[in-house]
Design a protein around this motif. Structure first.
Motif, PDB file in Angstrom:
ATOM      1  N   TYR A 176       0.794  -1.221   0.000  1.00 11.47           N
ATOM      2  CA  TYR A 176       0.000   0.000   0.000  1.00 11.47           C
ATOM      3  C   TYR A 176       0.833   1.281   0.000  1.00 11.47           C
ATOM      4  O   TYR A 176       0.281   2.375  -0.159  1.00 11.47           O
ATOM      5  CB  TYR A 176      -0.946   0.007   1.214  1.00 11.47           C
ATOM      6  N   GLY A 177       2.142   1.177   0.182  1.00  8.51           N
ATOM      7  CA  GLY A 177       2.999   2.361   0.160  1.00  8.51           C
ATOM      8  C   GLY A 177       2.735   3.334   1.285  1.00  8.51           C
ATOM      9  O   GLY A 177       2.979   4.538   1.147  1.00  8.51           O
ATOM     10  N   LEU A 178       2.270   2.838   2.419  1.00  5.31           N
ATOM     11  CA  LEU A 178       1.921   3.707   3.538  1.00  5.31           C
ATOM     12  C   LEU A 178       3.127   4.087   4.391  1.00  5.31           C
ATOM     13  O   LEU A 178       3.093   5.106   5.084  1.00  5.31           O
ATOM     14  CB  LEU A 178       0.868   3.033   4.422  1.00  5.31           C
ATOM     15  N   LEU A 179       4.166   3.268   4.367  1.00  2.00           N
ATOM     16  CA  LEU A 179       5.328   3.493   5.207  1.00  2.00           C
ATOM     17  C   LEU A 179       6.603   3.493   4.369  1.00  2.00           C
ATOM     18  O   LEU A 179       6.690   2.779   3.362  1.00  2.00           O
ATOM     19  CB  LEU A 179       5.431   2.401   6.289  1.00  2.00           C
ATOM     20  N   LYS A 180       7.568   4.303   4.795  1.00  2.86           N
ATOM     21  CA  LYS A 180       8.859   4.363   4.108  1.00  2.86           C
ATOM     22  C   LYS A 180       9.976   4.373   5.140  1.00  2.86           C
ATOM     23  O   LYS A 180      10.675   5.382   5.327  1.00  2.86           O
ATOM     24  CB  LYS A 180       8.937   5.611   3.226  1.00  2.86           C
ATOM     25  N   PRO A 181      10.167   3.255   5.843  1.00  2.00           N
ATOM     26  CA  PRO A 181      11.228   3.211   6.863  1.00  2.00           C
ATOM     27  C   PRO A 181      12.607   3.260   6.207  1.00  2.00           C
ATOM     28  O   PRO A 181      12.781   2.876   5.047  1.00  2.00           O
ATOM     29  CB  PRO A 181      10.989   1.858   7.547  1.00  2.00           C
TER      30      PRO A 181
END
Length: 243
Positions: A27-32
């Protein structure tokens, strides 16, 4: 700056690591960030974002729509919606129902239900849930005024509507959102009546020949999907209402 492993974040936020990976990859919700060894590293901003995602989903937003809402909230400062949201928050903090009704009525004259609900009212309700210092009574005051306004608008629109339908909440206890969705349907031309008590097991057979909208506010479970298909096979005019 402190960094946390995916396991530490999962424990702290009460989210399964598999879910966190799906939020990132699917979903591309996080970019750690990544460590030199290639392991995910989360900071406090990531954790705040995870908590915001959880709140959107708890309010009934499907995970596939959360990213757009997060991006819209970031763009709100430049497109003016944030100012209107802040105006509503300021009026709400005065704890004056009459002033809140006046502000809502004015905004209602300027914007349709879709815009007012999605761009102003739902974000304000979301901000209320994020503000841990806000008394629950203030959030309850807002919901009471919103229901009152939605009922008023539905009654006004109903005079010119000919397509009759019922709306019921299906496995969702957010009564305020149910009335807002009824208002949304009314503006789409439906003479809408609301089953005010959320239902776990709707009974469309009790309302033969009537259009029956169901609102769950989230993705249907497998059993709900099967039940919806069963109603269709029986010939009931049951429809899933989605914002």
């Amino acid at each position: 700056m402190a960094f946390y492993t995916i396991g530490e974040v999962a424990e702290r936020c009460g989210i399964n690591p598999v879910t966190l990976r799906a939020w990132q990859r699917r979903y591309g919700l996080l970019k750690p960030q990544r460590s030199e060894g290639g392991h995910r590293q989360f900071d406090e901003e990531d954790i705040q974002r995870i908590e915001e995602i959880k709140r959107w989903m708890a309010s009934g937003v499907p995970v596939g729509k959360v990213k757009a809402l997060l991006e819209e909230s970031q763009l709100a400062v430049s497109d003016g919606w944030a100012a209107l949201q802040e105006e509503m928050m300021l009026v709400l903090r005065h704890a004056r129902p009459d002033r809140l009704r006046e502000a809502l009525t004015r905004l209602g004259h300027q914007h349709g239900a879709d815009i007012l609900i999605d761009r102003i009212l739902l974000p304000v309700r979301q901000r209320m849930s994020l503000d841990q210092t806000t008394a629950r009574a203030m959030a309850s005051l807002l919901d009471g005024v919103l229901i009152d306004y939605a009922v008023l608008r539905i009654a006004e629109i109903r005079q010119n509507s000919t397509k009759e339908a019922l709306l019921a909440g299906w496995g969702n206890q957010d009564r305020t959102r149910l009335w807002l969705e009824a208002w949304r349907l009314a503006e789409r031309g439906w003479h809408i009546d609301v089953l005010a008590e959320p239902l776990e097991s709707p009974r469309p057979e009790l309302f033969p020949g009537q259009h029956f909208f169901l609102w769950s506010g989230k993705a249907l479970t497998h059993s709900q999907q099967e039940q919806l298909s069963h109603w269709h096979q029986q010939g009931f005019a049951v429809f899933l209402h989605q914002a």
